[in-house]
Enzyme design. Structure first.
Site, short mmCIF file in Angstrom:
data_model
loop_
_atom_site.label_atom_id
_atom_site.label_comp_id
_atom_site.label_asym_id
_atom_site.label_seq_id
_atom_site.Cartn_x
_atom_site.Cartn_y
_atom_site.Cartn_z
N HIS A 1 -8.00 0.91 9.15
CA HIS A 1 -8.50 0.51 7.84
C HIS A 1 -9.50 -0.65 7.97
CE1 HIS A 1 -8.00 -0.02 3.41
NE2 HIS A 1 -8.36 -1.25 3.70
N GLU A 2 -9.07 -1.71 8.63
CA GLU A 2 -9.94 -2.89 8.73
C GLU A 2 -11.17 -2.61 9.60
OE1 GLU A 2 -9.36 -5.05 6.59
OE2 GLU A 2 -7.26 -4.63 6.14
N HIS B 1 -13.81 -1.39 7.37
CA HIS B 1 -14.51 -2.50 6.72
C HIS B 1 -15.47 -3.16 7.71
CE1 HIS B 1 -12.46 -2.50 2.89
NE2 HIS B 1 -11.25 -2.66 3.43
N GLU C 1 -14.31 -0.29 0.18
CA GLU C 1 -13.00 0.35 0.36
C GLU C 1 -13.16 1.82 0.75
OE1 GLU C 1 -10.57 -1.59 0.54
OE2 GLU C 1 -8.80 -0.31 0.49
#
Ligand code: ZN
Length: 492
Positions: free
Chosen positions: A260-261, A264, A290
């Site tokens: 997830h990160e 980003h 997101e």
């Protein structure tokens, strides 16, 4: 020097202060010793007020007016920068200093009250504080100004251009599809294997690093550290850091946190470096940001082909995982089950948590819901959406920090991220020949290059919906996410 150059210089200076604050915040979340917290708060508030003064000074308004008079071609670099500087300048100067101070004081008290109330699972302790926060948020919306709904003014802080009238039908379509899908899954699917085992942190770190590298994360311009609340942060044009947390019995928490990160981080690493500190070098919105994290975490990471490709490497790093074959791991990471806590929700039920909050926030800000009725409304709507009964306010209406911070209008950006991710993946699979084969082979470069070209390199040149339309042919919609979830999780 012409006014545009003055603006560039001013906002590069502001960015020096903000990125310095970001380093101090990153340090606070990762390594700061306990006794140093108070002085760190002084440092951060000093830098924040300096940045605020520099970006809201009256000469900035004059330079903006001069630039607007001069006018720039729509496809120039100047036009979008001036547009966003103006937008942010207006937002920052429309609130009187006394109002900002009152808002911050109220939120600080509300945060403390929320912590205690949540601990005690007692909404009554938080209610008077939340009433003040809602009242001030309504005033804030009035000060910002809006056309249709005051909630539009609040959302605009996080998602430029988003409106209740645009989102309502999209969210309604998503809600009815999700309720049906969750019901079908809960009634017909046995629970997946939780995949519990013995996974020492050092082993998890080796595998996570291997995956982040495979996805394209540049460790020469970033690093991974440990925090209680994982995040990604940009500290400079070549410094995009991510964090995660570990559970030595469940490798998934850190692995999917990292994917997830990393999403980003990849977005930030793909922004134009020469424009760092200006809107053209910044992310388009939270909903676009997101989309990048959810795309890598869920569309790529929670897929069968990911585990077919990586199972052997994972077992090499995490020997205890050998007890689960790829099929078992896939069922484990694709487990769907209605639960009370948003941040622990699976990929299918997640948006139901957001849709509940969106409806409640709009009702509160439009004056159709009273704060005192929140627990009853929450519990009733939760049961209707998820089919389970909320046992207490701690795992119900009190679970999130957002309202105590006064961050109303933030929640919808999570679902926008999910919708955008599905829409981008749908388009990427028709644009990129053999995308499924390359993903199955652990070859992520074609997908990353496509995202770099369609999303990352543009920074804030386009508003979120225009960016989506240019990348996929249409503004944000629900249908791609519904199709994706039905195909992946539907049992027919
Ligand atoms: Zn995220």
């Amino acid at each position: 020097m012409d006014p545009y150059q003055k603006l560039v210089e001013r906002f590069k200076e502001v960015q020096l202060l903000r990125s310095t604050s970001a380093i101090l915040e990153w340090d606070e979340q990762t390594y700061l010793p306990k006794k140093a917290v108070h002085y760190r708060a002084d440092q951060l508030s000093y830098l924040a007020s300096k940045a605020h003064l520099l970006s809201t000074a009256s000469e900035v308004g004059d330079w903006l007016t001069a630039c607007e008079r001069a006018g720039y071609a729509e496809d120039s670099d100047e036009a979008p920068n001036v547009y966003h500087w103006r937008h942010d300048y207006d937002l920052a100067t429309k609130l009187p200093v006394t109002f900002v101070e009152e808002f911050e004081r109220t939120a600080a008290l509300a945060r403390e009250a929320w912590k205690e109330a949540r601990q005690a699972a007692n909404f009554a302790g938080f209610q008077p504080h939340l009433e003040k926060v809602i009242d001030l948020s309504k005033q804030k919306a009035d000060l910002f100004g809006y056309k249709a709904s005051p909630y539009d003014a609040l959302m605009d802080q996080f998602e430029p251009g988003a409106t209740v009238s645009y989102l309502k039908p999209i969210f309604a379509e998503l809600k009815s599809a999700l309720v049906d899908l969750v019901q079908a899954i809960s009634s017909g699917t046995p629970d997946g294997e939780p995949l519990a085992g013995n996974y020492p942190i050092a082993e998890q770190q080796t595998f996570n690093r291997q995956i982040a590298t495979a996805l394209g994360y540049d460790f020469d311009g970033g690093r991974i550290d440990t925090t209680t609340h994982p995040f990604a942060t940009s500290l400079g044009p070549n410094d995009q850091r991510i964090t995660t947390r570990y559970d030595e019995t469940l490798f998934q928490m850190s692995l999917y946190g990292i994917m997830h990160e990393t999403g980003h981080g990849l977005y930030e690493q793909g922004l134009p470096k020469e424009a760092f500190g200006t809107p053209l070098g910044s992310a388009a919105s939270l909903g676009i940001h997101e989309s990048q994290s959810r795309l890598w975490e869920n569309h790529v990471g929670r897929s069968a082909s990911f585990w077919d490709r990586w199972h052997t490497d994972a077992v090499r790093c995490l020997p205890d995982l050998h007890r689960f074959d790829p099929g078992t791991v896939i069922r484990g990471v694709q487990q769907v089950r209605p639960s009370f806590i948003r941040v622990e929700a699976d990929e299918v039920t997640y948006d139901l948590h957001i849709l509940l909050r969106f409806e409640i926030e709009v009702g509160l800000i439009e004056g159709k819901i009273a704060v005192r009725d929140l627990p009853a409304i929450w519990n009733e709507r939760f049961a209707a959406l998820f089919g389970i009964k909320v046992p207490n306010d701690r795992v119900g209406v009190l679970q999130d920090i957002h309202w105590s911070l006064g961050a109303l209008g933030y929640f919808p950006t999570y679902t926008l991220g999910n919708l955008n991710a599905a829409q981008l993946m749908n388009r990427a699979s028709s644009d990129i020949a053999g995308l499924n084969d390359s993903l199955a082979g652990g070859e992520y470069r074609p997908l990353l290059d496509w995202l770099r070209n369609k999303i990352h390199r543009h920074g804030r040149r386009y508003l979120p919906n225009d960016l989506m339309a240019r990348a996929t042919g249409a503004p944000t919609q629900a249908k791609y996410r519904i199709e994706y979830l039905r195909e992946k999780y539907g049992r027919s």
